[in-house]
Motif scaffolding. Structure first.
Motif, PDB file in Angstrom:
ATOM      1  N   MET A   1       8.173  -1.738  -8.674  1.00 25.31           N
ATOM      2  CA  MET A   1       6.920  -2.369  -9.012  1.00 25.31           C
ATOM      3  C   MET A   1       6.574  -3.333  -7.883  1.00 25.31           C
ATOM      4  O   MET A   1       7.420  -4.090  -7.416  1.00 25.31           O
ATOM      5  CB  MET A   1       7.073  -3.128 -10.343  1.00 25.31           C
ATOM      6  CG  MET A   1       5.780  -3.628 -10.870  1.00 25.31           C
ATOM      7  SD  MET A   1       5.815  -4.512 -12.456  1.00 25.31           S
ATOM      8  CE  MET A   1       6.818  -3.593 -13.524  1.00 25.31           C
ATOM      9  N   THR A   4       2.432  -7.686  -6.137  1.00 25.26           N
ATOM     10  CA  THR A   4       1.090  -7.992  -6.645  1.00 25.26           C
ATOM     11  C   THR A   4       0.966  -7.615  -8.115  1.00 25.26           C
ATOM     12  O   THR A   4       0.420  -8.371  -8.917  1.00 25.26           O
ATOM     13  CB  THR A   4       0.033  -7.228  -5.820  1.00 25.26           C
ATOM     14  OG1 THR A   4       0.199  -7.551  -4.448  1.00 25.26           O
ATOM     15  CG2 THR A   4      -1.370  -7.590  -6.261  1.00 25.26           C
ATOM     16  N   LEU A   5       1.513  -6.461  -8.502  1.00 24.21           N
ATOM     17  CA  LEU A   5       1.455  -6.027  -9.889  1.00 24.21           C
ATOM     18  C   LEU A   5       2.259  -6.966 -10.774  1.00 24.21           C
ATOM     19  O   LEU A   5       1.833  -7.339 -11.867  1.00 24.21           O
ATOM     20  CB  LEU A   5       1.957  -4.588 -10.013  1.00 24.21           C
ATOM     21  CG  LEU A   5       1.905  -3.979 -11.412  1.00 24.21           C
ATOM     22  CD1 LEU A   5       0.489  -4.013 -11.967  1.00 24.21           C
ATOM     23  CD2 LEU A   5       2.439  -2.563 -11.389  1.00 24.21           C
ATOM     24  N   ARG A   6       3.449  -7.400 -10.304  1.00 27.25           N
ATOM     25  CA  ARG A   6       4.265  -8.356 -11.060  1.00 27.25           C
ATOM     26  C   ARG A   6       3.521  -9.673 -11.245  1.00 27.25           C
ATOM     27  O   ARG A   6       3.567 -10.273 -12.316  1.00 27.25           O
ATOM     28  CB  ARG A   6       5.578  -8.615 -10.344  1.00 27.25           C
ATOM     29  CG  ARG A   6       6.598  -7.574 -10.573  1.00 27.25           C
ATOM     30  CD  ARG A   6       7.910  -8.025 -10.044  1.00 27.25           C
ATOM     31  NE  ARG A   6       8.619  -6.857  -9.576  1.00 27.25           N
ATOM     32  CZ  ARG A   6       9.712  -6.883  -8.861  1.00 27.25           C
ATOM     33  NH1 ARG A   6      10.217  -8.026  -8.475  1.00 27.25           N
ATOM     34  NH2 ARG A   6      10.301  -5.773  -8.507  1.00 27.25           N
ATOM     35  N   TRP A   8       0.267 -10.152 -11.318  1.00 23.66           N
ATOM     36  CA  TRP A   8      -0.809  -9.950 -12.287  1.00 23.66           C
ATOM     37  C   TRP A   8      -0.264  -9.851 -13.713  1.00 23.66           C
ATOM     38  O   TRP A   8      -0.829 -10.431 -14.640  1.00 23.66           O
ATOM     39  CB  TRP A   8      -1.593  -8.682 -11.954  1.00 23.66           C
ATOM     40  CG  TRP A   8      -2.697  -8.943 -10.970  1.00 23.66           C
ATOM     41  CD1 TRP A   8      -2.709  -8.617  -9.656  1.00 23.66           C
ATOM     42  CD2 TRP A   8      -3.932  -9.608 -11.231  1.00 23.66           C
ATOM     43  NE1 TRP A   8      -3.867  -9.034  -9.063  1.00 23.66           N
ATOM     44  CE2 TRP A   8      -4.652  -9.658 -10.033  1.00 23.66           C
ATOM     45  CE3 TRP A   8      -4.503 -10.176 -12.357  1.00 23.66           C
ATOM     46  CZ2 TRP A   8      -5.905 -10.238  -9.918  1.00 23.66           C
ATOM     47  CZ3 TRP A   8      -5.750 -10.752 -12.252  1.00 23.66           C
ATOM     48  CH2 TRP A   8      -6.438 -10.783 -11.041  1.00 23.66           C
TER      49      TRP A   8
END
Length: 134
Positions: A1, A4-6, A8
């Motif tokens: 992952m 940036t996804l973490r 968000w």
């Protein structure tokens, strides 16, 4: 992952938890029952009085039978509270403006004597306008 996804997902989780806590904390407390302490407001004790005034008695326009029935109901209810001194005051007068108003009113006054020379006044009216039961 990805980072940036973490970030968000973490922000979304924090936002969700914060929203939950704010909504949960702002909910009203459950209504107090008839057995609530006498120094606390109890919906269960107040609701029958409101129902009598607005439902059974209905219109309570100043000077009418309904206003007198409301006064009697309030005096009876207040006299049922231990320690209260209850009286009915009568007042009359005239007020002048663009027209003259001759008025006669009856006030239900309840006093709870205390130990302090300071006082708290709670004031309300029990009459209603001609178009509403209050």
């Amino acid at each position: 992952m990805s980072l940036t996804l973490r970030a968000w997902l973490s922000a979304l989780l924090v936002f969700g938890l914060t929203t939950f806590m704010v909504v949960h904390a702002s909910r009203p407390t459950a209504p107090a029952g008839r057995d609530a302490p006498v120094e606390s407001f109890s919906e269960a004790r107040a609701l029958p009085v409101v129902r009598e005034l607005a439902g059974d008695i209905g219109l309570r326009v100043l000077g009418t039978r309904g206003a007198r029935r409301a006064e009697d109901a309030l005096v009876r209810t207040l006299r049922g509270i231990p320690g209260l001194e209850v009286e009915v005051q009568q007042a009359q007068g005239m007020r002048f403006g663009s027209w003259a108003l001759d008025y006669r009113v009856r006030n239900v006054v309840a006093r709870l004597p205390g130990q302090s020379p300071e006082a708290v006044l709670v004031s309300a009216h029990y009459d209603s306008p001609p178009e509403s039961v209050g």
